[in-house]
Write a protein that holds these residues in place. Structure first.
Motif, PDB file in Angstrom:
ATOM      1  N   ILE A  23       0.858  -1.183   0.000  1.00 22.75           N
ATOM      2  CA  ILE A  23       0.000   0.000   0.000  1.00 22.75           C
ATOM      3  C   ILE A  23       0.893   1.231   0.000  1.00 22.75           C
ATOM      4  O   ILE A  23       1.802   1.350   0.823  1.00 22.75           O
ATOM      5  CB  ILE A  23      -0.947   0.018   1.215  1.00 22.75           C
ATOM      6  N   ALA A  24       0.635   2.134  -0.946  1.00 26.15           N
ATOM      7  CA  ALA A  24       1.450   3.344  -1.050  1.00 26.15           C
ATOM      8  C   ALA A  24       1.211   4.233   0.160  1.00 26.15           C
ATOM      9  O   ALA A  24       0.079   4.538   0.518  1.00 26.15           O
ATOM     10  CB  ALA A  24       1.123   4.096  -2.330  1.00 26.15           C
ATOM     11  N   SER A  25       2.301   4.646   0.798  1.00 31.77           N
ATOM     12  CA  SER A  25       2.198   5.516   1.972  1.00 31.77           C
ATOM     13  C   SER A  25       2.106   6.982   1.579  1.00 31.77           C
ATOM     14  O   SER A  25       1.855   7.833   2.427  1.00 31.77           O
ATOM     15  CB  SER A  25       3.417   5.298   2.879  1.00 31.77           C
ATOM     16  N   ALA A  26       2.323   7.288   0.305  1.00 31.66           N
ATOM     17  CA  ALA A  26       2.221   8.666  -0.192  1.00 31.66           C
ATOM     18  C   ALA A  26       1.965   8.610  -1.693  1.00 31.66           C
ATOM     19  O   ALA A  26       2.092   7.559  -2.331  1.00 31.66           O
ATOM     20  CB  ALA A  26       3.510   9.433   0.104  1.00 31.66           C
ATOM     21  N   ASP A  27       1.531   9.741  -2.228  1.00 30.49           N
ATOM     22  CA  ASP A  27       1.329   9.821  -3.680  1.00 30.49           C
ATOM     23  C   ASP A  27       2.663   9.576  -4.388  1.00 30.49           C
ATOM     24  O   ASP A  27       3.714  10.071  -3.969  1.00 30.49           O
ATOM     25  CB  ASP A  27       0.787  11.191  -4.082  1.00 30.49           C
ATOM     26  N   ILE A  28       2.593   8.825  -5.453  1.00 31.95           N
ATOM     27  CA  ILE A  28       3.789   8.553  -6.256  1.00 31.95           C
ATOM     28  C   ILE A  28       3.581   9.132  -7.644  1.00 31.95           C
ATOM     29  O   ILE A  28       2.627   8.771  -8.333  1.00 31.95           O
ATOM     30  CB  ILE A  28       4.071   7.033  -6.347  1.00 31.95           C
ATOM     31  N   LYS A  29       4.458  10.040  -8.023  1.00 30.01           N
ATOM     32  CA  LYS A  29       4.390  10.666  -9.337  1.00 30.01           C
ATOM     33  C   LYS A  29       5.637  10.308 -10.144  1.00 30.01           C
ATOM     34  O   LYS A  29       6.683   9.986  -9.576  1.00 30.01           O
ATOM     35  CB  LYS A  29       4.279  12.187  -9.211  1.00 30.01           C
TER      36      LYS A  29
ATOM     37  N   TYR B  91       8.290   8.558 -19.173  1.00 36.29           N
ATOM     38  CA  TYR B  91       8.636   7.171 -19.449  1.00 36.29           C
ATOM     39  C   TYR B  91       7.834   6.646 -20.635  1.00 36.29           C
ATOM     40  O   TYR B  91       6.690   7.065 -20.867  1.00 36.29           O
ATOM     41  CB  TYR B  91       8.329   6.277 -18.240  1.00 36.29           C
ATOM     42  N   LEU B  92       8.426   5.720 -21.376  1.00 38.40           N
ATOM     43  CA  LEU B  92       7.717   4.908 -22.357  1.00 38.40           C
ATOM     44  C   LEU B  92       7.720   3.483 -21.823  1.00 38.40           C
ATOM     45  O   LEU B  92       8.772   2.849 -21.744  1.00 38.40           O
ATOM     46  CB  LEU B  92       8.389   4.974 -23.731  1.00 38.40           C
TER      47      LEU B  92
ATOM     48  N   TYR C  49       2.992   2.755 -23.935  1.00 39.74           N
ATOM     49  CA  TYR C  49       2.220   3.937 -23.563  1.00 39.74           C
ATOM     50  C   TYR C  49       3.142   4.899 -22.818  1.00 39.74           C
ATOM     51  O   TYR C  49       4.161   4.488 -22.267  1.00 39.74           O
ATOM     52  CB  TYR C  49       1.007   3.571 -22.715  1.00 39.74           C
ATOM     53  N   GLN C  50       2.760   6.173 -22.816  1.00 44.24           N
ATOM     54  CA  GLN C  50       3.622   7.219 -22.260  1.00 44.24           C
ATOM     55  C   GLN C  50       3.117   7.667 -20.895  1.00 44.24           C
ATOM     56  O   GLN C  50       1.915   7.882 -20.705  1.00 44.24           O
ATOM     57  CB  GLN C  50       3.687   8.420 -23.207  1.00 44.24           C
ATOM     58  N   VAL C  51       4.032   7.768 -19.962  1.00 41.92           N
ATOM     59  CA  VAL C  51       3.753   8.362 -18.657  1.00 41.92           C
ATOM     60  C   VAL C  51       4.597   9.626 -18.566  1.00 41.92           C
ATOM     61  O   VAL C  51       5.823   9.556 -18.569  1.00 41.92           O
ATOM     62  CB  VAL C  51       4.102   7.397 -17.503  1.00 41.92           C
ATOM     63  N   LYS C  52       3.927  10.770 -18.500  1.00 41.70           N
ATOM     64  CA  LYS C  52       4.639  12.046 -18.514  1.00 41.70           C
ATOM     65  C   LYS C  52       5.145  12.407 -17.119  1.00 41.70           C
ATOM     66  O   LYS C  52       4.609  11.955 -16.105  1.00 41.70           O
ATOM     67  CB  LYS C  52       3.734  13.154 -19.047  1.00 41.70           C
ATOM     68  N   ARG C  53       6.160  13.229 -17.117  1.00 42.66           N
ATOM     69  CA  ARG C  53       6.746  13.689 -15.853  1.00 42.66           C
ATOM     70  C   ARG C  53       5.699  14.430 -15.031  1.00 42.66           C
ATOM     71  O   ARG C  53       4.991  15.306 -15.533  1.00 42.66           O
ATOM     72  CB  ARG C  53       7.933  14.600 -16.139  1.00 42.66           C
ATOM     73  N   GLY C  54       5.590  14.078 -13.754  1.00 42.43           N
ATOM     74  CA  GLY C  54       4.621  14.690 -12.865  1.00 42.43           C
ATOM     75  C   GLY C  54       3.271  14.013 -12.864  1.00 42.43           C
ATOM     76  O   GLY C  54       2.407  14.345 -12.052  1.00 42.43           O
TER      77      GLY C  54
END
Length: 290
Positions: free
Chosen positions: A65-71, A76-77, A275-280
């Protein structure tokens, strides 16, 4: 009266030359203090501006379980493994099944019977006994074992030319059809599509669709059993039909090796889906399962 020349004002001894002045020491201390202050300020601003998660990063395992938001810290591709596998499976399933057609199968069988009958005629001419050695020779020519009873039936034949004409007629009638080992499997493959290759030359004959029909060995045997042979008695006819049935071979065979090769080529030709995951961009929110 000569004027006495002015004496230089610099120090006269080595000690005087090597000792720095008090003013120089103060200036050097001031510059050193300034650099220390600037460096300390830079370190302070660095920790103040850069987010703390860059330094205190948590390591997660699948299911945590994530303890904080992860950005995403950068763009990334990423490969979509599920979609890539789906596309590759579809490419594999679209490949037609490969079948090899042996168009000369009927001529091959007729030629074997002709050679076998010639061997028997030769044996008669030379006075050979119709024993196991001759039966073994005839079996080798025909490509299958014949029983002693079938050999006795051949011994009684007096006109092999007429018998060969009858056998050739039956063989030609059956091999007007495409004969497959398994009719159900063939029609299932036909729904997906088949490619027909010449079994000898390996040249592409054409593609198979709903217009390509075939019979299996059972149906071919039923057709032969229902044929009436001319000449000879009933028992001799039955033995001849048995020999014809033993000689039958499918003339349309699946080629699983070539089919699998084409499927692998089609699969490898599909490029990975990304698929692309953009910074932030938000990857996982606090409290969500990873």
């Amino acid at each position: 009266v000569r004027k006495q020349s002015a004496r230089p004002s610099w120090p006269r001894t080595a000690k005087d030359c090597s000792t720095p002045s008090r003013t120089g020491l103060l200036m050097q201390a001031a510059r050193s203090s300034t650099w220390r202050c600037c460096f300390s300020l830079a370190i302070f601003l660095t920790f103040l501006i850069i987010p703390s998660q860059h330094f205190n990063s948590n390591r997660y395992n699948v299911g945590d379980i994530a303890s904080a938001d992860i950005k995403a810290t950068q763009t990334y591709l990423l490969e979509d493994h599920a979609q890539t596998e789906k596309m590759r499976t579809q490419a594999e399933q679209a490949v037609p099944f490969v079948y090899n057609l042996y168009a000369d199968r009927a001529d091959e069988i007729k030629n074997r019977f002709s050679r076998a009958f010639s061997r028997i005629v030769d044996a008669r001419a030379r006075g050979e006994a119709f024993n196991d050695d001759l039966r073994s020779s005839i079996s080798g020519i025909l490509g299958f074992d014949i029983s002693p009873a079938e050999m006795d039936s051949l011994e009684k034949v007096r006109n092999f030319r007429a018998v060969l004409v009858e056998i050739s007629h039956v063989i030609d009638g059956v091999y007007k059809n495409k004969i497959v080992p398994d009719r159900v499997a063939f029609y299932a493959d036909r729904k997906q599509g088949i490619l027909l290759f010449d079994g000898e030359s390996r040249e592409l004959i054409g593609g198979g669709d709903g217009t390509v029909s075939a019979i299996d060995m059972k149906e071919a045997a039923n057709r032969i059993s229902g044929i009436h042979l001319n000449g000879g008695d009933r028992n001799q006819h039955n033995y001849m039909k048995t020999l014809i049935l033993k000689s039958l071979k499918p003339n349309l065979l699946p080629d699983p090796v070539e089919t699998e090769t084409r499927r692998k080529e089609a699969r490898n030709a599909v490029r990975p889906v990304v698929y692309q995951v953009k910074r932030g961009e938000m990857v996982v929110r606090e409290g969500e399962r990873i």
